[in-house]
Design a protein around this motif. Structure first.
Motif, PDB file in Angstrom:
ATOM      1  N   ILE A 160       3.958  -1.305 -68.298  1.00 21.98           N
ATOM      2  CA  ILE A 160       2.938  -1.517 -69.322  1.00 21.98           C
ATOM      3  C   ILE A 160       2.232  -0.201 -69.617  1.00 21.98           C
ATOM      4  O   ILE A 160       1.798   0.498 -68.702  1.00 21.98           O
ATOM      5  CB  ILE A 160       1.888  -2.553 -68.841  1.00 21.98           C
ATOM      6  N   LYS A 161       2.135   0.136 -70.883  1.00 25.18           N
ATOM      7  CA  LYS A 161       1.327   1.297 -71.298  1.00 25.18           C
ATOM      8  C   LYS A 161       0.154   0.779 -72.113  1.00 25.18           C
ATOM      9  O   LYS A 161       0.344   0.066 -73.097  1.00 25.18           O
ATOM     10  CB  LYS A 161       2.198   2.254 -72.122  1.00 25.18           C
ATOM     11  N   LEU A 162      -1.044   1.138 -71.687  1.00 27.59           N
ATOM     12  CA  LEU A 162      -2.244   0.716 -72.403  1.00 27.59           C
ATOM     13  C   LEU A 162      -2.773   1.860 -73.244  1.00 27.59           C
ATOM     14  O   LEU A 162      -3.031   2.954 -72.731  1.00 27.59           O
ATOM     15  CB  LEU A 162      -3.337   0.284 -71.406  1.00 27.59           C
ATOM     16  N   LYS A 163      -2.947   1.601 -74.517  1.00 29.97           N
ATOM     17  CA  LYS A 163      -3.617   2.569 -75.374  1.00 29.97           C
ATOM     18  C   LYS A 163      -5.096   2.580 -74.998  1.00 29.97           C
ATOM     19  O   LYS A 163      -5.697   1.496 -74.850  1.00 29.97           O
ATOM     20  CB  LYS A 163      -3.445   2.169 -76.849  1.00 29.97           C
ATOM     21  N   ILE A 164      -5.641   3.775 -74.825  1.00 28.90           N
ATOM     22  CA  ILE A 164      -7.060   3.871 -74.448  1.00 28.90           C
ATOM     23  C   ILE A 164      -7.798   4.842 -75.365  1.00 28.90           C
ATOM     24  O   ILE A 164      -7.168   5.631 -76.098  1.00 28.90           O
ATOM     25  CB  ILE A 164      -7.250   4.314 -72.972  1.00 28.90           C
ATOM     26  N   THR A 187      -1.445   4.990 -69.163  1.00 24.53           N
ATOM     27  CA  THR A 187      -2.280   4.956 -70.366  1.00 24.53           C
ATOM     28  C   THR A 187      -1.775   5.974 -71.382  1.00 24.53           C
ATOM     29  O   THR A 187      -1.024   6.887 -71.045  1.00 24.53           O
ATOM     30  CB  THR A 187      -3.752   5.318 -70.048  1.00 24.53           C
ATOM     31  N   ASP A 188      -2.221   5.794 -72.621  1.00 22.46           N
ATOM     32  CA  ASP A 188      -1.959   6.775 -73.684  1.00 22.46           C
ATOM     33  C   ASP A 188      -3.204   6.875 -74.555  1.00 22.46           C
ATOM     34  O   ASP A 188      -3.616   5.887 -75.177  1.00 22.46           O
ATOM     35  CB  ASP A 188      -0.758   6.337 -74.534  1.00 22.46           C
ATOM     36  N   ALA A 189      -3.798   8.060 -74.612  1.00 21.57           N
ATOM     37  CA  ALA A 189      -5.049   8.258 -75.362  1.00 21.57           C
ATOM     38  C   ALA A 189      -4.821   8.864 -76.738  1.00 21.57           C
ATOM     39  O   ALA A 189      -5.767   8.946 -77.544  1.00 21.57           O
ATOM     40  CB  ALA A 189      -6.000   9.144 -74.562  1.00 21.57           C
ATOM     41  N   ASN A 190      -3.622   9.317 -77.023  1.00 21.85           N
ATOM     42  CA  ASN A 190      -3.357   9.957 -78.322  1.00 21.85           C
ATOM     43  C   ASN A 190      -4.482  10.937 -78.706  1.00 21.85           C
ATOM     44  O   ASN A 190      -5.026  10.859 -79.806  1.00 21.85           O
ATOM     45  CB  ASN A 190      -3.150   8.919 -79.435  1.00 21.85           C
ATOM     46  N   THR A 191      -4.838  11.806 -77.773  1.00 24.74           N
ATOM     47  CA  THR A 191      -5.772  12.930 -77.991  1.00 24.74           C
ATOM     48  C   THR A 191      -7.243  12.507 -78.138  1.00 24.74           C
ATOM     49  O   THR A 191      -8.055  13.291 -78.616  1.00 24.74           O
ATOM     50  CB  THR A 191      -5.377  13.823 -79.199  1.00 24.74           C
ATOM     51  N   HIS A 212      -1.651   9.586 -67.235  1.00 18.69           N
ATOM     52  CA  HIS A 212      -2.325   9.485 -68.533  1.00 18.69           C
ATOM     53  C   HIS A 212      -1.518  10.304 -69.524  1.00 18.69           C
ATOM     54  O   HIS A 212      -1.252  11.488 -69.289  1.00 18.69           O
ATOM     55  CB  HIS A 212      -3.738  10.073 -68.484  1.00 18.69           C
ATOM     56  N   GLU A 213      -1.161   9.686 -70.650  1.00 19.43           N
ATOM     57  CA  GLU A 213      -0.401  10.382 -71.686  1.00 19.43           C
ATOM     58  C   GLU A 213      -1.360  11.001 -72.709  1.00 19.43           C
ATOM     59  O   GLU A 213      -2.239  10.312 -73.243  1.00 19.43           O
ATOM     60  CB  GLU A 213       0.527   9.355 -72.350  1.00 19.43           C
ATOM     61  N   GLN A 214      -1.179  12.274 -72.948  1.00 26.53           N
ATOM     62  CA  GLN A 214      -1.881  13.036 -73.991  1.00 26.53           C
ATOM     63  C   GLN A 214      -3.363  12.673 -74.115  1.00 26.53           C
ATOM     64  O   GLN A 214      -3.808  12.209 -75.170  1.00 26.53           O
ATOM     65  CB  GLN A 214      -1.191  12.822 -75.354  1.00 26.53           C
ATOM     66  N   LEU A 237       2.516  14.736 -71.223  1.00 26.97           N
ATOM     67  CA  LEU A 237       2.249  15.180 -72.596  1.00 26.97           C
ATOM     68  C   LEU A 237       3.236  14.554 -73.574  1.00 26.97           C
ATOM     69  O   LEU A 237       4.411  14.356 -73.268  1.00 26.97           O
ATOM     70  CB  LEU A 237       2.278  16.707 -72.686  1.00 26.97           C
ATOM     71  N   ASP A 238       2.713  14.236 -74.752  1.00 25.72           N
ATOM     72  CA  ASP A 238       3.495  13.676 -75.862  1.00 25.72           C
ATOM     73  C   ASP A 238       3.339  14.631 -77.047  1.00 25.72           C
ATOM     74  O   ASP A 238       4.162  15.543 -77.245  1.00 25.72           O
ATOM     75  CB  ASP A 238       2.977  12.253 -76.162  1.00 25.72           C
ATOM     76  N   GLU A 239       2.240  14.505 -77.804  1.00 24.59           N
ATOM     77  CA  GLU A 239       2.021  15.305 -79.015  1.00 24.59           C
ATOM     78  C   GLU A 239       2.179  16.813 -78.785  1.00 24.59           C
ATOM     79  O   GLU A 239       2.645  17.537 -79.679  1.00 24.59           O
ATOM     80  CB  GLU A 239       0.623  15.031 -79.595  1.00 24.59           C
ATOM     81  N   SER A 240       1.793  17.313 -77.617  1.00 18.90           N
ATOM     82  CA  SER A 240       1.838  18.763 -77.355  1.00 18.90           C
ATOM     83  C   SER A 240       3.253  19.310 -77.221  1.00 18.90           C
ATOM     84  O   SER A 240       3.460  20.517 -77.356  1.00 18.90           O
ATOM     85  CB  SER A 240       1.107  19.097 -76.039  1.00 18.90           C
ATOM     86  N   ILE A 259       6.928  14.216 -68.876  1.00 16.78           N
ATOM     87  CA  ILE A 259       7.055  14.467 -70.320  1.00 16.78           C
ATOM     88  C   ILE A 259       7.584  13.229 -71.040  1.00 16.78           C
ATOM     89  O   ILE A 259       8.577  12.625 -70.616  1.00 16.78           O
ATOM     90  CB  ILE A 259       7.951  15.692 -70.601  1.00 16.78           C
ATOM     91  N   ASN A 260       6.899  12.895 -72.139  1.00 17.88           N
ATOM     92  CA  ASN A 260       7.366  11.877 -73.086  1.00 17.88           C
ATOM     93  C   ASN A 260       8.229  12.602 -74.115  1.00 17.88           C
ATOM     94  O   ASN A 260       7.744  13.503 -74.802  1.00 17.88           O
ATOM     95  CB  ASN A 260       6.134  11.223 -73.748  1.00 17.88           C
ATOM     96  N   VAL A 261       9.495  12.248 -74.193  1.00 16.95           N
ATOM     97  CA  VAL A 261      10.403  12.880 -75.153  1.00 16.95           C
ATOM     98  C   VAL A 261      10.566  11.953 -76.351  1.00 16.95           C
ATOM     99  O   VAL A 261      10.982  10.806 -76.196  1.00 16.95           O
ATOM    100  CB  VAL A 261      11.791  13.154 -74.529  1.00 16.95           C
ATOM    101  N   LYS A 262      10.191  12.460 -77.528  1.00 18.45           N
ATOM    102  CA  LYS A 262      10.453  11.745 -78.776  1.00 18.45           C
ATOM    103  C   LYS A 262      11.323  12.652 -79.633  1.00 18.45           C
ATOM    104  O   LYS A 262      10.867  13.725 -80.066  1.00 18.45           O
ATOM    105  CB  LYS A 262       9.159  11.450 -79.527  1.00 18.45           C
ATOM    106  N   PRO A 263      12.527  12.244 -79.917  1.00 14.88           N
ATOM    107  CA  PRO A 263      13.435  13.114 -80.666  1.00 14.88           C
ATOM    108  C   PRO A 263      12.860  13.543 -82.024  1.00 14.88           C
ATOM    109  O   PRO A 263      13.033  14.700 -82.427  1.00 14.88           O
ATOM    110  CB  PRO A 263      14.687  12.250 -80.825  1.00 14.88           C
TER     111      PRO A 263
HETATM  112 MG    MG Z   1       1.947   8.870 -77.021  1.00 15.67          MG
END
Ligand code: MG
Ligand code: NPQ
Length: 368
Positions: A160-164, A187-191, A212-214, A237-240, A259-263
């Motif tokens: 489970i990933k919770l947006k925070i 978690t993922d804070a999206n900055t 904690h993601e980003q 890290l995601d966005e970075s 690291i979160n890899v998004k192609p």
């Molecule tokens: Mg993210």
């Protein structure tokens, strides 16, 4: 390979429920598909850019524009084009990695279809199914969140990933941890945080989170290194992470240990594999992120997630996490996993009837 046509196909898919993050609330996915043809075959890909530049600087109209006016003409002019040469042909254009990724992937799909090779084999995948995590949006109340998380766990999601965001962190994370025991939780804070907020995140050290993601700004790599020293919970890290080089830098600085890899974010599956390789060399676990892809993007992500360094469950959820009707044969959860497609290329294509229903517009891009 010679490209004989490039078509931009816009479709709209309603979401099964609103998806709220620290930067937006979405009720619909306006997806941009890219369809290329060559004399031998054809290829499909999905551009992951959102409607608005709120996750990153890219957005869907800009992606279409840069493809139309700057990228496609360069591809059409390239001699002896192969998927492996697409990045070089597009290199003069700065940034616009989501647009570049979509074009490279469509060419790769065409090339692999012509040779009968699945994307997973081409990339070096070692698994035939991948564990599925789910990203859970910000909700109006904790009981509503617990209902949603309980539903996903019942379906079999393994993580489970919770947006925070500030004001929606300690209470929801605590409630989920207390209600659902030792579930894999992150978690993922999206900055949404700044370094001065570090004590808000420090309180979450009590909940044995994967990471904690980003938490902070995309460009604040040094700040993430500082935060990593202040917290017990690892930083992902995601966005970075926009390239293999930025991944290597972030790791060297101590800014992330996952690291979160998004192609799409990094310019395509080939660069995504290079990030995987850098991370494996440094002992950093990677996992495959998600951008609310339709089955087109989801299929390719499942192939990437099957590489050996992808040791954490991804945001590679089933189609019905987001869509009651996917544009491809839907991806379904089996024992908490998605099956990696075995067909040539990405292994899926749009269902013509469904595509027609969802269609917002199609545009043939001039090649010259
Ligand atoms: Mg993210
Ligand atoms: C993330 N994704 O990891 C993102 C961000 C995100 C699955 O949490 C429309 C299109 C809405 C793309 C919302 C997940 C979106 C989007 C969030 C991407 O940061």
């Amino acid at each position: 390979m010679k490209i004989t046509s490039v078509e931009l196909v816009r479709i709209a898919l309603p979401l099964v429920s609103p998806f709220r993050t620290s930067f937006s609330t979405q009720t619909r996915r306006n997806a941009l598909l890219v369809h290329v043809t060559t004399p031998e075959s054809d290829g499909w890909a999905e551009c992951v850019a959102m409607d608005d530049p709120l996750y990153s600087s890219e957005y869907v109209d800009a992606a279409a524009h840069v493809m139309r006016h700057h990228l496609v003409p360069r591809l059409a002019a390239a001699e002896g084009l192969t998927a492996a040469r697409v990045a070089h042909a597009l290199h003069p254009v700065k940034g616009h990695r989501m647009a570049k990724a979509a074009l490279e992937t469509a060419v790769l799909d065409a090339e692999l279809k012509a040779s009968g090779t699945p994307l997973s084999s081409y990339l070096g995948a070692t698994k035939d199914r991948v564990p599925a995590g789910v990203s859970v949006g910000i909700m109006d109340s904790v009981p509503e969140l617990l209902d949603a998380v309980g539903g996903y766990l019942d379906q079999g999601y393994v993580r489970i990933k919770l947006k925070i965001q500030p004001g929606w962190d300690y209470e929801p994370v605590k409630a989920v941890r207390e209600q659902f025991g030792d579930v894999l939780l992150q978690t993922d804070a999206n900055t949404a945080y700044a370094l001065k907020d570090w004590k808000l995140l420090k309180r979450l050290d009590a909940f044995d989170l994967l990471f904690h993601e980003q938490p902070m700004d995309e460009e604040d790599v040094r700040g993430h290194a500082e935060l990593a020293r202040l917290l017990d919970t690892p930083i992902c890290l995601d966005e970075s992470i926009v390239s293999a080089r930025s991944a290597a830098d972030a790791i060297a600085l101590g800014a992330c240990s996952v690291i979160n890899v998004k192609p799409g974010r990094v310019g395509g599956y080939l660069e995504a594999r290079r990030i995987h390789d850098v991370a494996v060399a440094k002992g950093v676990p990677v996992w495959c992120g998600g951008m609310l892809e339709t089955g087109i993007g989801r299929a390719a992500n499942a192939a990437l997630a099957a590489l050996p360094g992808f040791t954490l469950p991804g945001d590679t959820s089933a189609s019905d996490r987001y869509y009651s009707q996917d544009v491809t044969t839907p991806f379904v959860l089996e024992d908490g996993h998605l099956t990696v497609p075995t067909g040539a290329g990405i292994g899926v294509e749009p269902l013509p009837d469904v595509l027609a229903e969802m269609l917002v517009g199609r545009e043939q891009v001039p090649l010259g």
